[in-house]
Write an enzyme that holds these catalytic residues in place. Structure first.
Site, short mmCIF file in Angstrom:
data_model
loop_
_atom_site.label_atom_id
_atom_site.label_comp_id
_atom_site.label_asym_id
_atom_site.label_seq_id
_atom_site.Cartn_x
_atom_site.Cartn_y
_atom_site.Cartn_z
N THR A 31 35.14 43.91 43.99
CA THR A 31 34.46 43.59 45.26
C THR A 31 34.94 42.26 45.84
O THR A 31 34.92 42.07 47.05
CB THR A 31 32.93 43.53 45.03
OG1 THR A 31 32.67 42.75 43.84
CG2 THR A 31 32.35 44.93 44.86
N TYR A 88 38.76 38.50 31.69
CA TYR A 88 39.59 39.58 31.13
C TYR A 88 41.02 39.09 30.95
O TYR A 88 41.50 38.20 31.65
CB TYR A 88 39.52 40.86 31.95
CG TYR A 88 40.13 40.81 33.33
CD1 TYR A 88 39.39 40.36 34.41
CD2 TYR A 88 41.43 41.27 33.56
CE1 TYR A 88 39.93 40.34 35.68
CE2 TYR A 88 41.98 41.25 34.83
CZ TYR A 88 41.22 40.78 35.88
OH TYR A 88 41.75 40.77 37.14
N ASP A 258 41.01 48.63 46.17
CA ASP A 258 40.24 47.53 46.77
C ASP A 258 40.84 47.11 48.11
O ASP A 258 40.12 46.85 49.08
CB ASP A 258 40.23 46.29 45.86
CG ASP A 258 39.77 46.61 44.44
OD1 ASP A 258 39.03 47.59 44.26
OD2 ASP A 258 40.18 45.87 43.52
#
Ligand code: ADP
Length: 297
Positions: A31, A88, A258
């Protein structure tokens, strides 16, 4: 007053390998990536805001600074004293990328824990955007709070856009994922799924089946992305296919979906023509898959 695009979800620290064997620290998340591209695609008459939660530590401050430096408003970023942000690590093994995540207790999991703050964040939104990952990281109660706030924003005149972005590993069961995603789609104006994920989770035979399922759930506009294959749209009972923009050399498909969403939504807001907005999205995604990284200048 300016119109506002409000994206809701989790941004994480990204550790990406470099050619000398060290790791480069960056910030990304589905997002956030879309908000980043929306900031570039929308005119100055639009505000772009990111709704999330971070900690109060140094890395949380750096993340918030990074978001703000991209021109994205951080007024609605909650700061929680006892938490920090998720992380990550990208691992390369003979050219194949794999990911390791540390996000189980990230601050963003509490992004909907303060209903009044959420309500304020969505009050002036012209377009609200969220994803299946946003839903996946929340508790069941907070997910209901978020969907309630989004439904009220829509009732107040906001357009709601949703990317199911299915991540089975973030959910206890496939059924819970599918139920939550269909509930979110039912209160959305625009649903932007990717066919390959949908086929695995829902058993859709082709992109048209994906489009039909979300249209039947109540979404007025559905655009099904399909990698290098043709996309399928469904709006006003009409189904169409759309070719992607050809890419000679695919370098890195991170953030393809995205960036497509941002190109599409920016086009939808500025000229409102569905086929042209899909071309806008496909053009931006083609550029993004031709370069390394999620955020391509
Ligand atoms: P996600 O990143 O969510 O898995 P997709 O892989 O379906 O999404 O890709 C999203 C969009 O990005 C596609 O609809 C297409 O427009 C573009 N895209 C992705 N891969 C390619 C490719 N190999 N060639 C051209 N366009 C691509």
């Amino acid at each position: 007053m300016k119109r506002a695009f409000v994206s809701i979800g989790e941004c994480m620290v990204e550790m990406a390998p470099t050619s000398d064997g060290s790791y480069r620290l960056g910030f990304a998340g589905d997002t956030l990536n879309t908000a980043w591209y929306m900031r570039r695609g929308l005119g100055a008459d639009w505000d772009v805001s990111y709704v999330t939660a971070v900690g109060e530590d140094e890395i949380s401050r750096r993340m918030t600074d990074f978001i703000a430096a991209a021109g994205i408003r951080t007024d609605f970023v909650r700061r929680l004293p006892d938490k920090t942000v998720g992380l990550y690590l990208i691992q390369l093994n003979e050219g194949e990328r794999s990911f390791a995540y540390w996000r189980a207790d990230s601050a963003a999991r509490r992004l909907a824990a303060d209903p009044a703050a959420l309500e304020t964040a969505l009050r002036s939104a012209g377009l609200v955007y969220f994803s299946g990952i946003t839903l996946a990281i929340l508790s069941e109660d907070d997910r209901a709070t978020l969907l309630g706030a989004i439904a009220r924003a829509r009732h107040g005149g906001a357009t709601v856009a949703f990317d199911p972005n299915l991540r089975p590993r973030l959910w206890p069961t496939r059924e819970q994922m599918c139920d939550a995603v269909m509930a979110a789609a039912a209160l959305s104006d625009i649903v932007l799924p990717s066919h390959d994920d949908e086929a695995v989770a829902f058993g859709d035979a082709d992109p048209a089946a994906t489009a039909r399922r979300y249209a039947e759930a109540g979404a007025p506009v559905v655009v099904v992305k399909n990698g290098a294959g043709d996309m399928t749209s469904r709006a006003g009972g009409r189904e169409d296919t759309h070719a992607p923009v050809r890419v000679d050399k695919v370098v890195d498909t991170t953030a393809a979906g995205d960036s497509f969403n941002a190109g599409f939504l920016a086009g939808h807001l500025s000229h409102g023509d569905l086929a042209r907005a899909i071309r806008d999205g496909a053009g931006l995604a083609a550029k993004v898959v031709s370069h390394r990284g999620a955020l391509v200048e």
